[in-house]
Write an enzyme that holds these catalytic residues in place. Structure first.
Site, short mmCIF file in Angstrom:
data_model
loop_
_atom_site.label_atom_id
_atom_site.label_comp_id
_atom_site.label_asym_id
_atom_site.label_seq_id
_atom_site.Cartn_x
_atom_site.Cartn_y
_atom_site.Cartn_z
N CYS A 1 5.24 2.93 18.24
CA CYS A 1 6.22 1.84 18.26
C CYS A 1 7.15 1.92 17.06
CB CYS A 1 5.49 0.50 18.31
SG CYS A 1 6.58 -0.92 18.31
N CYS B 1 8.09 -1.42 15.54
CA CYS B 1 7.00 -2.02 14.76
C CYS B 1 6.85 -1.34 13.41
CB CYS B 1 5.66 -1.90 15.49
SG CYS B 1 5.73 -2.40 17.21
N ASP B 2 6.90 -0.02 13.39
CA ASP B 2 6.47 0.71 12.21
C ASP B 2 7.56 1.52 11.50
OD1 ASP B 2 3.88 -0.26 12.49
OD2 ASP B 2 3.37 1.28 13.95
C1 LIG Z 1 -0.26 0.68 17.23
C2 LIG Z 1 0.59 -0.50 17.61
C3 LIG Z 1 1.25 -1.20 16.63
C4 LIG Z 1 2.03 -2.30 16.97
N1 LIG Z 1 2.65 -2.99 15.98
C5 LIG Z 1 3.37 -4.08 16.28
C6 LIG Z 1 4.02 -4.84 15.26
O1 LIG Z 1 3.93 -4.50 14.08
N2 LIG Z 1 4.72 -5.93 15.65
C7 LIG Z 1 4.85 -6.31 16.94
O2 LIG Z 1 5.47 -7.32 17.23
N3 LIG Z 1 4.27 -5.61 17.94
C8 LIG Z 1 3.53 -4.51 17.64
N4 LIG Z 1 2.95 -3.78 18.63
C9 LIG Z 1 3.18 -4.18 20.02
C10 LIG Z 1 2.28 -5.38 20.36
O3 LIG Z 1 0.96 -5.03 20.03
C11 LIG Z 1 2.38 -5.72 21.83
O4 LIG Z 1 3.73 -5.97 22.18
C12 LIG Z 1 1.56 -6.96 22.16
O5 LIG Z 1 0.23 -6.80 21.74
C13 LIG Z 1 1.58 -7.26 23.65
O6 LIG Z 1 0.79 -8.38 23.85
P1 LIG Z 1 0.16 -8.72 25.26
O7 LIG Z 1 -0.53 -10.02 25.07
O8 LIG Z 1 1.15 -8.60 26.32
O9 LIG Z 1 -0.90 -7.56 25.58
P2 LIG Z 1 -1.94 -6.70 24.75
O10 LIG Z 1 -1.88 -6.93 23.30
O11 LIG Z 1 -1.76 -5.33 25.28
O12 LIG Z 1 -3.32 -7.28 25.28
C14 LIG Z 1 -3.73 -7.09 26.59
C15 LIG Z 1 -5.05 -7.79 26.78
O13 LIG Z 1 -5.41 -7.75 28.15
C16 LIG Z 1 -6.77 -7.44 28.26
N5 LIG Z 1 -6.99 -6.88 29.59
C17 LIG Z 1 -6.47 -5.78 30.15
N6 LIG Z 1 -6.94 -5.59 31.38
C18 LIG Z 1 -7.81 -6.62 31.60
C19 LIG Z 1 -8.64 -7.01 32.69
N7 LIG Z 1 -8.70 -6.29 33.82
N8 LIG Z 1 -9.41 -8.12 32.57
C20 LIG Z 1 -9.36 -8.88 31.44
N9 LIG Z 1 -8.57 -8.56 30.39
C21 LIG Z 1 -7.83 -7.46 30.47
C22 LIG Z 1 -7.06 -6.50 27.11
O14 LIG Z 1 -8.45 -6.50 26.80
C23 LIG Z 1 -6.22 -7.17 26.02
O15 LIG Z 1 -6.95 -8.20 25.41
C24 LIG Z 1 2.16 -2.69 18.33
C25 LIG Z 1 1.50 -1.97 19.32
C26 LIG Z 1 0.72 -0.89 18.97
C27 LIG Z 1 -0.01 -0.13 20.05
#
Ligand SMILES: Cc1cc2nc3c(=O)[nH]c(=O)nc-3n(C[C@H](O)[C@H](O)[C@H](O)COP(=O)(O)OP(=O)(O)OC[C@H]3O[C@@H](n4cnc5c(N)ncnc54)[C@H](O)[C@@H]3O)c2cc1C
Length: 325
Positions: free
Chosen positions: A149, A152-153
């Site tokens: 990302c 992000c980084d």
């Molecule tokens: C390495 C890295 C660094 C990042 N750094 C930043 C940053 O500095 N700033 C920033 O704003 N964003 C950052 N991001 C992006 C950010 O993490 C994502 O945009 C954000 O986490 C998305 O949130 P979300 O709630 O949509 O899903 P996610 O965080 O992807 O969470 C998905 C959830 O769904 C659950 N899940 C999936 N399938 C199922 C299922 N079948 N049943 C039950 N639960 C399920 C998983 O267990 C998880 O808990 C980073 C991403 C990465 C990979």
């Protein structure tokens, strides 16, 4: 709307639990939806999935989430999200949604292949997973210069040299983003052309501090405790070379975690859930989607949290309109 005519044997009915609002996923979107739904007295139940806390639990410092002036470690921030949702009364459980039946009301969601939840409303917040090259060194240095990302980084590497691998629109966009922060961006492209749209390609090619390496594959990310370079191989000549960089960005795509909803919920070709613009509504009334699983453009914690808020408010309005809340 696509229909799915599977009917599931729910087995022993005592293994079925009825809730008003079921939230699937525990990233910023799911926990924010839980905070709002709990405060609206919807008694939400949230299943965390295989990665409690979501994607931010695999990163180190988060500097761009408002409210943390000194930055915060990703895992710690997600503990805060969870605590806040729990304090508001959300019922947070470890468990994975393994199957859904959205053809009935209340909706049915199978958990861990062993019990069924019945829900008047469902919020899908299952996120997306970055695709990786699959190199050992990439995994070992993840969070120590390796990232998926740039937004992000990238800031951590301002004024430094960075490499990025990928050739699609996202890779082009991230390379351009990095070119405004880093001194030089080394873009590693597997073939002799890019998949990105012509306009994005032109922008990349016309940016003086982006250097493109055509027909090149990444052999290894170099570095012991943090990234110090990348070794690439030219697939035409077979020659290997090293580029000294402090950051290595992988931009080869994301996989939305939407497989279990296929056949019920409208998605694009890549599997991103389609929502009615400006809302969290899916093609099925009463089923809402938030966060990265429905967002291929922004993919940030703050946008995921914002859309989680939208989903809870949309669910609350839906339940009220149906006389279910
Ligand atoms: C390495 C890295 C660094 C990042 N750094 C930043 C940053 O500095 N700033 C920033 O704003 N964003 C950052 N991001 C992006 C950010 O993490 C994502 O945009 C954000 O986490 C998305 O949130 P979300 O709630 O949509 O899903 P996610 O965080 O992807 O969470 C998905 C959830 O769904 C659950 N899940 C999936 N399938 C199922 C299922 N079948 N049943 C039950 N639960 C399920 C998983 O267990 C998880 O808990 C980073 C991403 C990465 C990979």
């Amino acid at each position: 709307m696509q229909t799915n005519h599977r009917f599931f044997n729910m087995g022993n009915n005592s293994n079925v639990e009825k809730v008003s609002c079921l939230i699937i996923g525990s990233g910023p979107a799911g926990y924010t939806a839980a905070i709002y739904a709990a405060r609206a007295n919807m008694h939400p139940v949230l299943y965390q999935g295989i990665q409690p806390g979501g994607q931010l639990t695999i990163t180190t410092e988060v500097e761009n989430y408002p409210g943390y002036p000194d930055g915060i470690q990703g895992p710690e921030m997600m503990v805060h999200f969870e605590k806040q949702a729990a304090r508001m009364g959300a019922d947070i459980r470890y468990g994975i949604a393994t199957k859904v039946d959205f053809g009935v009301r209340p909706f049915r969601v199978e958990i861990d292949e062993e019990k069924w939840m019945e829900a008047d409303s469902v919020i899908i917040s299952t996120g997306a997973s970055a695709k990786w090259l699959g190199l050992e060194s990439e995994q070992r240095l993840n969070g120590y210069g390796v990232s998926a990302c740039a937004v992000c980084d990238g800031f951590f590497f301002r004024g430094k040299e960075a490499a990025i691998v990928g050739a699609g629109d996202t890779a082009a966009e991230e390379a351009l983003y990095l070119s405004k922060i880093c001194s030089t961006v080394h873009m590693i492209v597997r073939r002799d052309s890019m998949r990105a749209s012509m306009i994005m390609q032109d922008r990349v090619k016309n940016t003086t501090n982006i250097k493109i390496y055509w027909n090149s594959e990444t052999e290894e990310v170099l570095g012991d405790k943090k990234v110090s370079g990348v070794r690439i191989k030219n697939t035409q000549t077979g020659e290997s070379s090293e580029i000294p960089v402090e950051a290595f960005f992988v931009a080869i795509g994301h996989q939305p975690n939407s497989g279990i909803f296929k056949g019920w919920i409208d998605m694009d070709d890549a599997g991103y859930i389609q929502t009615v613009p400006g809302t969290s509504k899916t093609n099925i009334e009463g089923v809402f989607a938030a966060g990265d699983v429905q967002d291929k453009n922004y993919r940030q914690a703050v946008t995921a949290a914002g859309s989680g808020c939208m989903a809870a408010l949309d669910a609350e309005r839906y339940l009220t309109a149906k006389g279910l809340h």
